[in-house]
Design a protein around this motif. Structure first.
Motif, PDB file in Angstrom:
ATOM      1  N   GLU A 242       0.833  -1.210   0.000  1.00 50.42           N
ATOM      2  CA  GLU A 242       0.000   0.000   0.000  1.00 50.42           C
ATOM      3  C   GLU A 242       0.868   1.261   0.000  1.00 50.42           C
ATOM      4  O   GLU A 242       0.749   2.127   0.861  1.00 50.42           O
ATOM      5  N   VAL A 243       1.722   1.316  -0.974  1.00 49.19           N
ATOM      6  CA  VAL A 243       2.578   2.478  -1.193  1.00 49.19           C
ATOM      7  C   VAL A 243       2.650   2.732  -2.693  1.00 49.19           C
ATOM      8  O   VAL A 243       2.286   1.879  -3.505  1.00 49.19           O
ATOM      9  N   ILE A 244       3.111   3.919  -3.049  1.00 53.63           N
ATOM     10  CA  ILE A 244       3.594   4.164  -4.398  1.00 53.63           C
ATOM     11  C   ILE A 244       5.048   4.549  -4.256  1.00 53.63           C
ATOM     12  O   ILE A 244       5.487   4.985  -3.185  1.00 53.63           O
ATOM     13  N   TYR A 307      -1.981   6.337 -28.964  1.00 49.24           N
ATOM     14  CA  TYR A 307      -1.230   6.107 -27.731  1.00 49.24           C
ATOM     15  C   TYR A 307      -2.210   5.997 -26.569  1.00 49.24           C
ATOM     16  O   TYR A 307      -3.044   6.877 -26.358  1.00 49.24           O
ATOM     17  N   VAL A 308      -2.093   4.892 -25.865  1.00 48.18           N
ATOM     18  CA  VAL A 308      -3.093   4.530 -24.861  1.00 48.18           C
ATOM     19  C   VAL A 308      -2.517   4.667 -23.457  1.00 48.18           C
ATOM     20  O   VAL A 308      -1.383   4.236 -23.194  1.00 48.18           O
ATOM     21  N   LEU A 309      -3.295   5.257 -22.573  1.00 46.20           N
ATOM     22  CA  LEU A 309      -2.969   5.334 -21.150  1.00 46.20           C
ATOM     23  C   LEU A 309      -3.730   4.226 -20.433  1.00 46.20           C
ATOM     24  O   LEU A 309      -4.951   4.157 -20.522  1.00 46.20           O
ATOM     25  N   LYS A 310      -3.014   3.339 -19.740  1.00 46.11           N
ATOM     26  CA  LYS A 310      -3.658   2.260 -18.992  1.00 46.11           C
ATOM     27  C   LYS A 310      -3.566   2.584 -17.500  1.00 46.11           C
ATOM     28  O   LYS A 310      -2.474   2.662 -16.939  1.00 46.11           O
ATOM     29  N   ILE A 311      -4.717   2.802 -16.881  1.00 43.44           N
ATOM     30  CA  ILE A 311      -4.778   3.065 -15.442  1.00 43.44           C
ATOM     31  C   ILE A 311      -4.961   1.727 -14.722  1.00 43.44           C
ATOM     32  O   ILE A 311      -5.914   0.998 -14.984  1.00 43.44           O
ATOM     33  N   ALA A 312      -4.018   1.411 -13.819  1.00 45.49           N
ATOM     34  CA  ALA A 312      -4.096   0.152 -13.076  1.00 45.49           C
ATOM     35  C   ALA A 312      -4.844   0.314 -11.763  1.00 45.49           C
ATOM     36  O   ALA A 312      -5.282  -0.669 -11.164  1.00 45.49           O
ATOM     37  N   GLY A 313      -4.998   1.531 -11.303  1.00 45.05           N
ATOM     38  CA  GLY A 313      -5.694   1.786 -10.052  1.00 45.05           C
ATOM     39  C   GLY A 313      -5.530   3.237  -9.640  1.00 45.05           C
ATOM     40  O   GLY A 313      -4.704   3.966 -10.197  1.00 45.05           O
ATOM     41  N   THR A 314      -6.331   3.653  -8.676  1.00 40.33           N
ATOM     42  CA  THR A 314      -6.291   5.027  -8.197  1.00 40.33           C
ATOM     43  C   THR A 314      -6.218   5.028  -6.681  1.00 40.33           C
ATOM     44  O   THR A 314      -6.884   4.230  -6.015  1.00 40.33           O
ATOM     45  N   ALA A 315      -5.404   5.930  -6.134  1.00 40.67           N
ATOM     46  CA  ALA A 315      -5.179   5.951  -4.687  1.00 40.67           C
ATOM     47  C   ALA A 315      -5.127   7.381  -4.173  1.00 40.67           C
ATOM     48  O   ALA A 315      -4.998   8.333  -4.945  1.00 40.67           O
ATOM     49  N   LYS A 316      -5.230   7.498  -2.859  1.00 38.91           N
ATOM     50  CA  LYS A 316      -5.118   8.788  -2.178  1.00 38.91           C
ATOM     51  C   LYS A 316      -3.936   8.719  -1.217  1.00 38.91           C
ATOM     52  O   LYS A 316      -3.753   7.715  -0.520  1.00 38.91           O
ATOM     53  N   LEU A 317      -3.122   9.778  -1.175  1.00 34.69           N
ATOM     54  CA  LEU A 317      -1.983   9.804  -0.264  1.00 34.69           C
ATOM     55  C   LEU A 317      -2.458   9.933   1.177  1.00 34.69           C
ATOM     56  O   LEU A 317      -3.263  10.812   1.496  1.00 34.69           O
ATOM     57  N   PRO A 336       3.026   6.213   1.816  1.00 34.54           N
ATOM     58  CA  PRO A 336       1.845   5.352   2.003  1.00 34.54           C
ATOM     59  C   PRO A 336       0.612   5.910   1.311  1.00 34.54           C
ATOM     60  O   PRO A 336       0.429   7.124   1.219  1.00 34.54           O
ATOM     61  N   ILE A 337      -0.226   4.997   0.835  1.00 36.12           N
ATOM     62  CA  ILE A 337      -1.448   5.376   0.128  1.00 36.12           C
ATOM     63  C   ILE A 337      -2.634   4.594   0.655  1.00 36.12           C
ATOM     64  O   ILE A 337      -2.484   3.592   1.354  1.00 36.12           O
ATOM     65  N   GLU A 338      -3.809   5.070   0.297  1.00 39.15           N
ATOM     66  CA  GLU A 338      -5.058   4.347   0.544  1.00 39.15           C
ATOM     67  C   GLU A 338      -5.715   4.123  -0.812  1.00 39.15           C
ATOM     68  O   GLU A 338      -6.044   5.081  -1.521  1.00 39.15           O
ATOM     69  N   TRP A 339      -5.839   2.858  -1.206  1.00 36.88           N
ATOM     70  CA  TRP A 339      -6.415   2.570  -2.515  1.00 36.88           C
ATOM     71  C   TRP A 339      -7.882   3.001  -2.568  1.00 36.88           C
ATOM     72  O   TRP A 339      -8.648   2.743  -1.648  1.00 36.88           O
ATOM     73  N   ILE A 340      -8.235   3.666  -3.654  1.00 40.07           N
ATOM     74  CA  ILE A 340      -9.628   4.055  -3.882  1.00 40.07           C
ATOM     75  C   ILE A 340     -10.313   3.029  -4.776  1.00 40.07           C
ATOM     76  O   ILE A 340     -11.418   2.582  -4.510  1.00 40.07           O
ATOM     77  N   GLU A 341      -9.639   2.644  -5.850  1.00 42.88           N
ATOM     78  CA  GLU A 341     -10.140   1.576  -6.713  1.00 42.88           C
ATOM     79  C   GLU A 341      -8.959   1.008  -7.499  1.00 42.88           C
ATOM     80  O   GLU A 341      -7.967   1.688  -7.744  1.00 42.88           O
ATOM     81  N   ARG A 342      -9.076  -0.280  -7.868  1.00 44.65           N
ATOM     82  CA  ARG A 342      -7.945  -0.964  -8.494  1.00 44.65           C
ATOM     83  C   ARG A 342      -8.292  -1.560  -9.850  1.00 44.65           C
ATOM     84  O   ARG A 342      -7.534  -2.364 -10.375  1.00 44.65           O
TER      85      ARG A 342
END
Length: 734
Positions: A242-244, A307-317, A336-342
């Motif tokens: 749970e980090v970036i 050119y395609v952007l692939k989002i693997a997930g979104t998080a909040k710091l 550290p992050i808190e995942w919002i959606e993956r």
């Protein structure tokens, strides 16, 4: 709420400011008593030239909170610069006169009076929010002025939204579409006034505290961070820990984060892009939103790359980097992050974000990339989701025409933004236009002499096996994209081929299309008159008419010649062309095409120019164009855009020598007498104050005193000075 109360206990406000604010409110009420509003006239409401109108007081008299920005259409009815009363803005602007004006204003006035009555009766929930004839922030201010005990004087959504979250206002109200900001703001204010210290505060102090707390606080930032580096994928570790992380410049920065040595340490990074990435990483704050991404390219049916952007997930710091930073031997710099959606999402056309870390600043990019977050919790992004998507009601086929340099390119960009986003105010026109192109809503092509139907609609290409297969042209591709928006679908298909097939199936099976909320698409055709338009458009000339588009009265479906696909133009596709009248006259266009396009002439406008030092630039352009009209025609006049970037006299000289003079030589085929007349006359020699002069040749010296020279009748030679002076330019118009 606890943090809010703690902050309020430390908040102070000058008493004089409170008294001044209340005095200004009383001045407004004295000028426009509540009981007089039912009899308010349109002149009293909207005649801003008197500086005493109702809407002038609202915006310019500094009464309570500000409602600046936007455009005058926010007041429902306003007086335009030409003295006419209007409603709407940009392409939807419409003048109101006579009975229509009285009827429209009466309806607007009655709505304001009704809403004030409902507020006075504590029936605020009965206010018809979705049917407002003026902008919500304007209605809020009116309600606030007359009922300061029920509303506070901050009207910005960026304040009302987070305050509602902090006060635990009903989620049904916070998540409503559109969100009722009038009711929401009222409920927030009432809830605050139930609690100390707000219960004993003046309304002005409550409002100032709210603004200081929310209106001026740091806005949440949005980032994209790469999860693949040097053939290693760090996404599993991002999920597990749970980090970036940023695995560049592998050195623990912990000892330097709170010292003055950090900048010197970072200066050791040789790669400028990596250095910029580390600096940005260290500036990330608690609550910032991060999209974990990677990018790739995909070849389309027509051979081009997307050119395609692939989002693997979104998080909040969970904390700012400077507080939550740790160094990991494998991951590098982490927070550290808190995942919002993956869930994974592919965004074609957004794959240009290829660096390790990007700060996303454009609201349109944020809305597209972080769509799921804005849908679930719009207070996170601050994006307005209440505006109607498709509100354009102008012509669907438009051509801007005029001489070169009259701003056709700029006005095309502005017109496109007006179509797609209702108004082009408060944005950088050029940059925003580029942004819309990257999103696929705008396509740009240039016609030329060899441009064909096969390029524009569809043709054939080799299938590599000795046969041929159909290939979609520019118009067909964007029409398919626009048609797809009219279909109801739970999840948007990512590949064009899949979207195309769904559209074709719907057309064959007669499925219903609904474009009520569909986004607009625009195809910009530059130099539209350079191609043989009848040949390029082919049978689609018929489909161009508004009433023959899909869902319209006389909708017409055709079968294309190569693919045999059913085809029709959608009502959410605008064709916008430009043509240079110096190249070909508008009269040469096919009559059938001319009646299907709306034409907007763009001529030189010298009023857009200002004098530069000692040069009367507007006068210079005017006299040059008057002479060109007499000696040639108005289609070959000189556009003001040539001089728009000039800031000094030297700049003007450069434009004349490198742009204007060559253009005149092209127009008049080296007819120097006419060129000289346009540029102020012809000098007998280079020393005279003229741009064009006669070249003196010493024939005796050139031909070594040959007796034949006396019998030769040589033509006069003309030249343009290589360097011109102020006197040369001033002679043009003096």
């Amino acid at each position: 709420m606890k943090e809010l109360i703690e902050a309020a206990n430390n908040f102070t406000l000058d008493e004089e400011y409170i008294i001044s604010s209340e005095n200004k409110r009383q001045e407004f009420i004295t000028r426009f008593p509540l009981e007089s509003l039912p009899e308010l006239t349109v002149e009293e409401y909207a005649n801003t030239s008197t500086r005493d109108a109702f809407i002038y007081w609202l915006e310019h008299k500094e009464v309570l909170g500000g409602i600046g920005g936007g455009n005058a259409s926010k007041f429902g009815i306003y007086k335009s610069g030409n003295g006419q009363y209007c409603k709407g803005a940009s392409t939807k602007k419409r003048e109101l006169t006579g009975e229509e004006l009285e009827r429209e204003f009466a309806s607007l006035r009655d709505q304001i009076v009704t809403n004030l009555y409902l507020a006075g009766e504590n029936r605020i929930s009965e206010i018809n929010y979705t049917g407002l004839k003026l902008w919500p922030m304007v209605m809020l201010k009116i309600l606030n002025i007359y009922y300061p005990e029920k509303f506070f004087n901050v009207y910005a959504r960026k304040v009302i939204d987070p305050l509602g979250v902090d006060l635990n206002i009903s989620k049904d109200l916070l998540n409503a579409r559109p969100r009722n900001y009038i009711l929401l703001q009222h409920l927030e204010y009432m809830k605050l006034r139930e609690t100390e210290p707000f219960k004993s505060w003046d309304y002005v102090k409550v409002s100032e505290f709210i603004w200081k707390r929310y209106g001026e606080r740091r806005q949440i930032k949005h980032w994209l961070i790469e999860h693949r580096y040097k053939d290693r994928d760090y996404l599993p570790l991002f999920n597990e820990k749970e980090v970036i992380s940023l695995p560049v410049f592998k050195r623990d920065l912990s000892p330097y984060l709170a010292s003055d040595d950090l900048s010197s340490i970072l200066s050791e990074i040789k790669d400028e892009k990596e250095k910029a990435a580390v600096e940005s990483f260290l500036n990330m704050e608690k609550g910032d939103i991060v999209g974990v991404k990677t990018t790739y390219s995909e070849r389309l049916v027509d051979g081009t790359l997307t050119y395609v952007l692939k989002i693997a997930g979104t998080a909040k710091l969970k904390s700012r980097v400077l507080d939550g930073y740790t160094y990991d031997e494998l991951l590098g710099h982490t927070v550290p992050i808190e995942w919002i959606e993956r869930s994974e999402r592919d965004l074609p056309g957004y794959g240009g974000f290829r660096e390790k870390l990007h700060l996303i600043t454009k609201k349109t990019h944020i809305k597209k990339i972080f769509t799921k977050i804005s849908e679930e919790d719009p207070s996170v992004t601050g994006i307005d989701t209440t505006q109607d998507v498709n509100s354009y009601n102008g012509p669907l086929n438009v051509i801007f025409y005029g001489p070169p340099g009259t701003g056709k390119t700029f006005n095309t960009a502005k017109y496109v933004i007006d179509i797609l986003e209702s108004n082009s105010e408060d944005v950088d026109i050029k940059e925003h236009y580029k942004l819309l192109q990257t999103q696929g809503l705008v396509q740009f092509i240039t016609f030329h002499q060899s441009f064909s139907y096969e390029d524009f609609v569809e043709g054939l290409k080799s299938d590599g096996k000795g046969g041929f297969k159909s290939k979609d042209g520019t118009l067909k591709r964007i029409a398919i994209e626009a048609l797809y928006e009219g279909l109801s679908h739970s999840k948007k298909l990512e590949k064009y081929s899949a979207r195309k097939q769904e559209v074709l199936n719907a057309l064959k099976e007669g499925k219903p299309f609904d474009f009520t909320a569909a986004p607009m698409y625009v195809l910009v055709i530059d130099e539209i008159n350079r191609a043989n338009m009848s040949k390029v458009f082919g049978e689609l000339i018929t489909l161009l008419e508004d009433d023959k588009r899909l869902t319209k009265e006389n909708e017409t479906l055709v079968s294309l010649p190569y693919s045999r696909d059913p085809f029709i133009l959608p009502p959410n596709l605008v064709l916008l062309g430009t043509m240079n009248t110096a190249d070909r006259s508008i009269s040469l266009l096919d009559t059938a095409l001319r009646r299907r396009f709306s034409f907007e002439e763009m001529m030189p406008n010298s009023s857009l120019l200002q004098p530069i030092e000692n040069i009367d630039l507007p006068g210079l352009l005017e006299i040059i164009n008057k002479r060109i009209e007499v000696l040639y025609d108005r289609d070959h006049t000189i556009g003001h855009a040539y001089f728009m970037s000039a800031e000094t006299e030297a700049d003007v000289y450069q434009v004349i020598l490198t742009k204007i003079a060559p253009l005149l030589q092209e127009y008049f085929y080296d007819d120097w007498e006419k060129i000289g007349l346009i540029l102020g006359g012809i000098g007998e020699n280079e020393d005279e104050p003229c741009i064009v002069y006669k070249e003196t040749v010493n024939l005796q010296k050139l031909f070594k005193d040959s007796p034949m020279v006396a019998t030769m009748d040589l033509p006069v030679k003309y030249k343009i000075k290589k360097k011109i002076k102020l006197a040369d330019v001033q002679r043009i118009y003096e």
